[in-house]
Design a protein around this motif. Structure first.
Motif, PDB file in Angstrom:
ATOM      1  N   MET A  97     -26.581  10.636 -37.685  1.00 31.91           N
ATOM      2  CA  MET A  97     -24.978  10.680 -37.652  1.00 31.91           C
ATOM      3  C   MET A  97     -24.672  11.218 -38.910  1.00 31.91           C
ATOM      4  N   PHE A  99     -21.171  10.904 -40.697  1.00 30.59           N
ATOM      5  CA  PHE A  99     -20.222  10.066 -40.795  1.00 30.59           C
ATOM      6  C   PHE A  99     -18.599  10.431 -41.005  1.00 30.59           C
ATOM      7  N   SER A 101     -16.700   9.528 -42.956  1.00 27.29           N
ATOM      8  CA  SER A 101     -16.409   9.314 -44.430  1.00 27.29           C
ATOM      9  C   SER A 101     -17.531  10.206 -45.299  1.00 27.29           C
ATOM     10  N   ALA A 103     -20.087   9.208 -45.890  1.00 29.50           N
ATOM     11  CA  ALA A 103     -21.133   7.940 -46.524  1.00 29.50           C
ATOM     12  C   ALA A 103     -22.233   8.636 -47.304  1.00 29.50           C
ATOM     13  N   LEU A 104     -21.802   9.866 -48.213  1.00 25.57           N
ATOM     14  CA  LEU A 104     -22.929  10.101 -49.011  1.00 25.57           C
ATOM     15  C   LEU A 104     -22.979   9.035 -50.088  1.00 25.57           C
ATOM     16  N   PHE A 105     -24.314   8.850 -50.512  1.00 25.12           N
ATOM     17  CA  PHE A 105     -24.634   7.799 -51.447  1.00 25.12           C
ATOM     18  C   PHE A 105     -24.290   8.308 -52.847  1.00 25.12           C
ATOM     19  N   PRO A 106     -23.246   7.660 -53.364  1.00 25.76           N
ATOM     20  CA  PRO A 106     -22.704   8.139 -54.733  1.00 25.76           C
ATOM     21  C   PRO A 106     -23.494   8.091 -55.883  1.00 25.76           C
ATOM     22  N   HIS A 150     -19.540  13.061 -56.548  1.00 23.79           N
ATOM     23  CA  HIS A 150     -18.076  12.909 -56.780  1.00 23.79           C
ATOM     24  C   HIS A 150     -17.887  14.289 -57.822  1.00 23.79           C
ATOM     25  N   ARG A 164     -27.613  16.465 -44.522  1.00 28.04           N
ATOM     26  CA  ARG A 164     -28.453  15.145 -44.609  1.00 28.04           C
ATOM     27  C   ARG A 164     -28.684  14.781 -43.197  1.00 28.04           C
ATOM     28  N   SER A 165     -27.849  14.931 -42.431  1.00 28.78           N
ATOM     29  CA  SER A 165     -28.148  14.159 -41.088  1.00 28.78           C
ATOM     30  C   SER A 165     -28.977  15.186 -40.408  1.00 28.78           C
TER      31      SER A 165
END
Lengths: 378, 295, 361
Positions: A97, A99, A101, A103-106, A150, A164-165
């Motif tokens: 999926m 997302f 947002s 939902a990347l791991f910061p 960021h 990533r997905s």
């Protein structure tokens, strides 16, 4: 559209022998008293770019989250590639999926974000690295691999999320409002990129969006949802040209709606709409019987505008120009009919020096062909 | 006006840190005397520059040399470090699950839970530590309860041991651990965990690979907020600890009050400060990194 | 111009003096006076009394040695007083303003002269002894009916202490009180400055250290009263306070106080005027007020401590003057010794020894 490169038309949903990748079988989902999904059945075929379209709260996100495994259906069954998903947790599904947002791991770099899913599969390091490089190339982010989320732009983040997905080569990719956070220009560019990537990877995409333009652009089929139900599932062309209901006609694009009742049924349908006026003639868009109240739907760009009465057309009405909108590529006229309705009509600006034929308060004729309009149940 | 505002933190630093530090440093270089104040030399500005030079010439490092002559001092520093490290660890052990549970609780419950964590601050710290005396003493509530349930037949000796000190410190400093961790966990995007699961993590893996690293800034901040004051802690070990609880705060107190040796006490304090400066600088850097990451 | 300046100074001076003229600041031990006396003083003299309290000599001494405390009357204990006099913290009393000084008890004056030669700087407020507080029932249960509850044997004989450890023993966290007692126990001069002897006393303490639950100078009041511990080496008044609390709580705990028969330390809390007192005039008035026989008796009747005022004795209640734990017999008084302050070098040895006793390091 997804398979527009082939000469053969891509339409497995018409093929009786085609096996769907996803079978959604009489799914209902309730949250307490609220029914989010109400008895929905749907088949999605391999390599489709399928759009779930509807206003917020229509249940499209819930349906997608059930595919991902984050929600379990209250009733009904979902099978993916022939396997019942009832007891398969999200981390065991060949579904990924993207997302809303992102939902990347910061705390992880772009590279590590993309590698995250691959590492869970205990692949060896070289394999992971090769796949990550491949994905980075696919989304054209190779030079940003070491940056943290960021440190890159919104559009780049969106592409990282996509990479990533896709990294685990899922059978099914779910995209939750993937372009919602981008500005309009970037969004349009990205739509084509998405289609391109979908085509290259051959993955089945299911996209959730509230943006009808987006759905029309990218999808091979669109499911229009309202109040937890499917209203119409069809290709974008059919959805636009032959909406099955007033709701769909109104939700997708601009449409003029004129109320009336069915006067006659033949090859098309005739709609009586005002005392002493000729009936409007259009195609029958739904099963209707004579005398039943109905709505006549006509797209603004299908209406012609003229100062003389177009006697060759049966559908012609007279009115007064209320408003003119100049949009550059086209002009919009709002014409008020003496019977009440205001009809919108769009005319393309083909020549650079516009002939300003009409101005405010002008009396004009509007006309359209017999097949341009649709008579729909109210 | 803007310059004035910029100057505020520096004035703060000078008035509340550098000036007191300078005074303590000066006393640590002096000698004990039976006088008011109880050390010599004192700065006599009426003599002008020569007086100042005479004053400087009388300062020496004698007291620091003295600190090395007795193993009491470094043992006390070590023991304080050990107690501070272990207490911080235990506080983290208790604080993280609490913060985690709070951050996972329903949104409407969170303000109430937060309030519960802050609530003890409304009572005097001293009274709360005294309350632990009542709980932990041989005839205290804990022993009464455990004997009533039949878990133990003889009362446990907890009060006046290091165990009681750890309990007291963990209890007192718990909010300082919970609040920063809660703050980081609360602002964590829930979809990150779903993304981790979606990419093949079990719930447990998602916790270790996503929640824990993202909570790190809060964990680090919490650990420093507990470790730094605990190292110099005096009240808790003297109220709950036993006679063999050795902490540098107590040694400092004894130098100052029992021996009336302000110079040696000041040297002990200066060294304590030097030990603290390392974690304080690390803490500052951690804060800085977080700020940059937020931008 | 000159005249004008002088007038201004006078006005300022007047304002300053009038601001101080009507108030006196007293810094005394907590729970150490009948508050009715404070009101009485204000009513009689018209001076506003500001009364603050402290609970350790060390805290008071730190204020005195820092200077500028702002107090007019402070109440240090004898050995602390002596050191502070040496440091120049106090001003000599003007006895012409203290007619009630004739009420003072010579017996006590003789002893306090050791700290304050000629009693020039201070007057005695209260005095007491340091001794053994015992939970009678628990101790006799463990050591038998003939338990030495009035002897240092109870505290310094490891055999007794080993048995008592199970019910809890507290000791004052005050080396200047405990080391003289240990010296007395081994038959040496309690006031010895000989560091070898002091280390010998330390050996006695190290021998019983494992059996001591805690060294603390005030918690034993509650601990004794609640029955948490069975023996405390502490100050007479505190232990009597614990006895009264246990009585009030009616919890079956019976506390007894005994000054050790081998000899006990006798301490004196002395009132003195700091050298920089803002209002020494009012301070003298307060001292004279407190030395009034009836006032002093009221104070003792309230706090259960003996005072250094002979004229007050007829006004003391029977449970004060008649209690040998408060007013010891003449025979016991003989055996009481008064501590002398250690010189700084000896003090450091004592403190270090004390740390070793407490923490084993």
């Amino acid at each position: 559209m997804a398979a527009s490169g082939n000469n053969e038309v891509f339409a497995p949903w018409k093929d009786r022998d085609a096996v769907p990748l996803i079978r959604i079988d009489q799914i209902t989902k309730r949250f307490g008293d609220f029914t989010a999904i109400d008895n929905v059945s749907l088949d999605i075929y391999p390599q489709e770019f399928f759009a779930l379209l509807g206003p917020s709260g229509c249940g499209k996100t819930t349906l997608m989250r059930m595919l991902a495994g984050f929600e379990t259906p209250s009733e009904g069954r979902i099978t993916i590639d022939g396997v019942d998903m009832a007891s398969v947790p999200p981390n065991k599904r060949a579904v990924n999926m993207m997302f809303q947002s992102y939902a990347l791991f910061p705390h992880l770099s772009v590279w590590d974000n993309i590698a995250f899913g691959l590492r869970r599969d205990s692949q060896d390091k070289d394999q992971v690295a090769a796949r990550v490089e491949e994905m980075l190339k696919l989304v054209q982010l190779s030079q940003f691999a070491r940056r943290k989320p960021h440190q890159i732009s919104g559009g780049q983040r969106q592409r990282v999320a996509l990479a990533r997905s896709l990294a685990k080569a899922p059978k099914l990719l779910l995209l939750d409002e993937p372009l919602g956070a981008l500005d309009k220009k970037l969004r349009q560019e990205t739509q084509f990129e998405l289609m391109d990537i979908q085509e290259k990877t051959g993955t089945t995409f299911v996209i959730v969006t509230h943006d009808q333009e987006e759905a029309m652009t990218v999808a091979s089929r669109v499911a229009v949802m309202n109040n937890g139900q499917l209203v119409q599932v069809e290709t974008p062309e059919v959805i636009y040209e032959q909406p099955s209901s007033v709701y769909v006609a109104d939700f997708i694009g601009d449409v003029n709606l004129i109320e009336g009742s069915v006067a006659a049924l033949g090859e098309g349908a005739e709609l009586a709409w005002a005392e002493g006026r000729a009936s409007l003639i259009g195609q029958l868009g739904a099963a209707l019987s004579k005398g039943q109240s109905a709505t006549f739907a006509i797209r603004p760009e299908k209406i012609a505008i003229s100062s003389d009465e177009p006697l060759d057309r049966r559908n012609r009405v007279r009115g007064k120009i209320l408003d003119i909108g100049y949009l550059g590529n086209l002009s919009t006229y709002h014409v008020e009919l003496p019977e009440g309705p205001v009809v919108k009509c769009e005319v393309g600006n083909r020549s650079r020096i516009e002939r300003r034929d009409f101005t405010w308060e002008d009396e004009v004729w509007l006309s359209w062909s017999d097949t341009a309009g649709l008579v729909l149940a109210r | 006006m803007r310059r004035l505002l910029v100057a505020v933190p520096y004035v703060w630093l000078v008035v509340l840190f550098l000036v007191p530090f300078g005074i303590v440093l000066k006393i640590s270089l002096s000698d004990i005397a039976l006088a008011i104040p109880p050390y010599t030399p004192t700065l006599d500005l009426s003599e002008g520059w020569t007086g100042f030079k005479a004053f400087l010439s009388q300062l020496d490092l004698e007291n620091y040399v003295f600190l090395t002559s007795d193993d009491l001092y470094w043992k006390a520093y070590l023991s304080s470090l050990q107690i501070a490290f272990l207490s911080t660890f235990f506080t983290l052990l208790v604080g993280f699950p609490v913060a985690y549970a709070m951050a996972r609780a329903a949104e409407e419950w969170r303000p109430a839970l937060l309030m519960l964590v802050i609530l003890p601050f409304w009572t005097s710290f001293l009274i709360r530590v005294y309350a632990w005396i009542g709980i932990l003493s041989t005839e205290g509530f804990l022993n009464q309860f455990l004997m009533w349930t039949g878990v133990i037949s003889e009362p446990l000796t907890i009060l006046n041991t290091n165990t009681a000190v750890y309990i007291g410190i963990v209890y007192t400093y718990l909010p300082f651990m919970i609040l920063p961790i809660y703050a980081t966990l609360e602002k964590m995007d829930g979809s990150l965990l779903e993304a981790a699961e979606d990419l093949g993590c079990s719930r447990m893996q998602a916790f270790w690979l996503v929640t824990v690293p993202l909570a790190m800034p809060g964990v680090v901040a919490g650990c420093f907020l507990v470790f730094i004051p605990t190292l110099g802690e005096f009240v808790i070990p003297s109220l709950l600890g036993g006679s063999d609880t050795l902490m540098i705060g107590k040694v400092l107190w004894e130098e100052f009050f029992n021996n009336r040796d302000w110079p040696v006490a000041s040297s002990v304090a200066i060294i304590l400060l030097l030990i603290l400066i390392v974690p304080i600088i690390l803490f500052q850097r951690n804060q800085q990194i977080n700020k940059e990451a937020d931008q | 111009m000159k005249i004008k300046f002088a007038t201004m100074t006078a006005v300022v001076a007047l304002c300053a003096s009038s601001a101080f003229a009507d108030e006196v600041r007293v810094y005394n031990w907590s729970d150490y006076i009948d508050e009715a006396l404070l009101e009485k003083f204000e009513a009689e003299t018209g001076i506003e009394l500001i009364y603050d309290v402290f609970d350790s000599n060390e805290v008071l001494e730190t204020k005195m040695l820092s200077g500028g405390s702002g107090y007019d009357i402070v109440v240090p204990t004898g050995d602390f007083l002596q050191r502070q006099i040496t440091a120049g913290a106090f001003q000599a009393l003007d006895f012409s303003k203290l007619p009630n000084a004739e009420n003072l008890w010579d017996l006590i004056k003789d002893r306090t002269a050791q700290y304050d030669p000629g009693n020039a700087y201070s007057i005695n407020y209260m005095w007491g002894t340091t001794g053994l507080g015992v939970n009678v029932q628990k101790v006799t249960e463990i050591l038998g009916e003939d338990a030495p509850i009035d002897s240092l044997e109870l505290l310094f004989n490891p055999e007794n202490m080993e048995k008592l450890a199970e019910c809890g023993v507290y000791m004052l966290d005050a080396p200047t009180e405990v080391i003289p007692a240990a010296l007395t126990y081994i038959g040496e001069d309690p006031n010895s400055f000989d560091t070898d002897l002091i280390n010998k006393a330390g050996d006695v303490l190290l021998g019983v250290r494992p059996h001591i639950l805690k060294f603390h100078s005030s918690e034993y009041i509650n601990a004794l009263a609640n029955g948490d511990i069975c023996v405390a080496f502490g100050w007479s008044g505190d232990i009597l306070q614990a006895r009264d609390r246990a009585d009030e709580a009616d919890n079956g705990v019976e506390i007894a106080y005994n000054a050790p028969k081998e000899g006990a330390l006798m301490w004196f809390d002395q009132m003195a005027i700091p050298v920089d007192a803002p209002n020494p005039e009012a301070a003298h008035k307060f001292l004279n007020f407190i030395m009034d026989a009836e006032n002093m008796a009221a104070a003792s009747n309230y706090v259960y401590y003996a005072n250094g005022n002979a004229a007050s004795q007829p006004f003391l209640e029977e449970d004060v003057i008649g209690d040998p734990a408060i007013y010891p017999s003449a025979e016991t008084l003989e055996k009481l010794y008064t501590p002398v302050p250690y010189p700084p070098k000896v003090q450091r040895v004592v403190t270090r020894l004390w740390t070793k006793v407490k923490s084993g390091i």
